[in-house]
Motif scaffolding. Structure first.
Motif, PDB file in Angstrom:
ATOM      1  N   CYS A   1    -116.402  34.680  11.723  1.00 52.96           N
ATOM      2  CA  CYS A   1    -116.227  34.385  10.322  1.00 52.96           C
ATOM      3  C   CYS A   1    -114.695  34.967   9.971  1.00 52.96           C
ATOM      4  O   CYS A   1    -114.267  35.545   8.912  1.00 52.96           O
ATOM      5  N   GLY A   2    -113.611  34.153  10.997  1.00 46.94           N
ATOM      6  CA  GLY A   2    -112.582  34.414  10.842  1.00 46.94           C
ATOM      7  C   GLY A   2    -112.127  33.314   9.558  1.00 46.94           C
ATOM      8  O   GLY A   2    -112.896  32.676   8.950  1.00 46.94           O
ATOM      9  N   ASN A   3    -110.745  32.735   9.702  1.00 46.54           N
ATOM     10  CA  ASN A   3    -110.326  31.729   8.861  1.00 46.54           C
ATOM     11  C   ASN A   3    -111.536  30.587   9.056  1.00 46.54           C
ATOM     12  O   ASN A   3    -111.882  29.980   7.910  1.00 46.54           O
TER      13      ASN A   3
ATOM     14  N   GLN B   1    -115.116  31.302   7.770  1.00 44.59           N
ATOM     15  CA  GLN B   1    -114.891  31.429   6.208  1.00 44.59           C
ATOM     16  C   GLN B   1    -115.044  30.094   5.575  1.00 44.59           C
ATOM     17  O   GLN B   1    -115.654  29.845   4.540  1.00 44.59           O
TER      18      GLN B   1
ATOM     19  N   ASP C   1    -119.822  38.592  12.752  1.00 46.39           N
ATOM     20  CA  ASP C   1    -118.653  38.786  13.230  1.00 46.39           C
ATOM     21  C   ASP C   1    -118.393  40.414  13.969  1.00 46.39           C
ATOM     22  O   ASP C   1    -119.455  41.024  13.940  1.00 46.39           O
TER      23      ASP C   1
ATOM     24  N   ALA D   1    -115.190  42.192  13.812  1.00 47.59           N
ATOM     25  CA  ALA D   1    -114.054  42.817  13.138  1.00 47.59           C
ATOM     26  C   ALA D   1    -114.602  43.734  11.986  1.00 47.59           C
ATOM     27  O   ALA D   1    -114.986  43.212  11.311  1.00 47.59           O
TER      28      ALA D   1
ATOM     29  N   ASP E   1    -112.834  44.769   9.354  1.00 43.51           N
ATOM     30  CA  ASP E   1    -112.522  44.509   8.278  1.00 43.51           C
ATOM     31  C   ASP E   1    -113.279  43.288   7.767  1.00 43.51           C
ATOM     32  O   ASP E   1    -113.021  42.890   6.541  1.00 43.51           O
ATOM     33  N   ILE E   2    -114.172  42.724   8.581  1.00 45.67           N
ATOM     34  CA  ILE E   2    -114.762  41.533   8.098  1.00 45.67           C
ATOM     35  C   ILE E   2    -116.434  41.415   8.045  1.00 45.67           C
ATOM     36  O   ILE E   2    -116.909  41.544   7.116  1.00 45.67           O
TER      37      ILE E   2
ATOM     38  N   SER F   1    -118.167  42.225   4.729  1.00 45.47           N
ATOM     39  CA  SER F   1    -117.432  41.614   3.734  1.00 45.47           C
ATOM     40  C   SER F   1    -118.527  40.502   3.199  1.00 45.47           C
ATOM     41  O   SER F   1    -119.449  40.165   3.896  1.00 45.47           O
TER      42      SER F   1
ATOM     43  N   PHE G   1    -118.857  36.658   1.659  1.00 38.95           N
ATOM     44  CA  PHE G   1    -118.182  35.057   1.555  1.00 38.95           C
ATOM     45  C   PHE G   1    -119.192  34.115   1.029  1.00 38.95           C
ATOM     46  O   PHE G   1    -120.383  34.139   1.927  1.00 38.95           O
TER      47      PHE G   1
ATOM     48  N   VAL H   1    -121.457  39.691   5.715  1.00 41.53           N
ATOM     49  CA  VAL H   1    -121.246  39.510   7.139  1.00 41.53           C
ATOM     50  C   VAL H   1    -121.904  40.564   7.737  1.00 41.53           C
ATOM     51  O   VAL H   1    -121.637  41.753   7.664  1.00 41.53           O
TER      52      VAL H   1
END
Lengths: 206, 206
Positions: free
Chosen positions: A86-88, A91, A111, A113, A115-116, A119, A121, A126
């Motif tokens: 779920c990077g750029n 997303q 994901d 990461a 920080d993701i 989250s 979206f 995620v």
């Protein structure tokens, strides 16, 4: 059946859906071909692979043909899918409304990461990749959209295989050699640009 | 030349680039085919369309074949490109490193949303769409990546045509009927998922 015919089924489907939105009830093979840059013979030949869908003097009934194509492609049902990465790009794909309208329901996102993970979206929370096998089993997820970096793709794909998904749409620029029981369709965006460059070069030579 | 062969050239190119990264100097048609799920006959036949690239007892020299494929595809030069539409998808594509490595240089980005115009993504400032014709002329941009919403795609494509771009990579789920002088390659992500669904369904029937 040639892969090119199956690709064209998707093109026909999209064009027929646009025709129905514009209140068209029927369409001739000539007109349908013209919309897609194909001859009427090609259109008739493509559909003849699957059965007889046209009506003499009428052409194709749009809604009926849409139903037939979706049945052939297998998108007359809802396919539960997962976004993996779920990077750029992941997303952006989560925000892509085209999937839902064509019968694909993204029901989970993963994901690694910090920080993701956690989250939200487009209404989807995620999860950490570690929970993928459990979530795939629980939600009956069949398809995975793989949008992880190239160097992680092979490892993550093997997790998907072990979790029992049937198909992987691979956005990572890596060839995945998965067991025969799992289908893979690779989308390499640079490859699409290469095809475009080739078309432009060929046109310039004419 | 069949479109399928051109698509496979991109696949060969990617595989050969990976082989070179792993310090391979040569590769046989059998091994190259195995990596891509193709027979050695298919591999040899594909390259025979363009010339004689193999060496008896050696196979293909990877670097040489990479050069030949890039020359055939037209990616042995740098293609100045523009990102048109910088929403979620456009932003993801701007971050996609694969373009640059394959000879595409995104040198301009456009949008119309006030909160996006003027922003900086991956080192590129987003200009207003109104300035597109001037920027295309000034930077000699040949290819456009169209990542605008479906309902804007046809209008924006006509601006691109008037500005003189030679090719459009279209991510909008709309068929663009552009003048013959402009090449279009359409990328419809839902279509790719449909192809995957079809592959999964066919496998289930076996």
């Amino acid at each position: 059946m040639p892969k090119a015919v199956v690709s064209r089924l998707s093109l026909y489907l999209r064009e027929l859906q646009a025709l129905v939105r514009d209140d068209n009830k029927t369409i001739s093979s000539t007109k349908l071909g013209r919309l897609l840059g194909l001859t009427d013979t090609q259109v008739r030949k493509d559909f003849a692979c699957f059965g007889q869908f046209g009506y003499p003097g009428i052409g194709y009934r749009c809604e009926e043909l849409i139903g037939e194509i979706r049945r052939i492609l297998g998108t007359d049902r809802i396919w539960p899918a997962a976004m993996v990465g779920c990077g750029n790009l992941g997303q952006a794909l989560l925000g892509y409304r085209g999937f839902q309208s064509q019968g694909f329901s993204v029901q989970a996102a993963f994901d690694i990461a910090p920080d993701i993970v956690g989250s939200n979206f487009c209404g989807l929370k995620v999860d950490h990749l570690d929970s993928l096998p459990a979530v795939v089993a629980e939600k009956g997820i069949q398809l995975a959209i793989l949008a992880v970096p190239a160097d992680a793709a092979i490892e993550v794909a093997s997790i998907l295989v072990k979790s029992g998904v049937s198909g992987v749409l691979n956005f990572a620029p890596v060839t995945l050699n998965l067991p025969k029981s799992v289908s893979v369709v690779g989308v390499d965006l640079a490859m699409e640009l290469e095809q475009l460059a080739f078309a432009v070069v060929k046109k310039g030579e004419k």
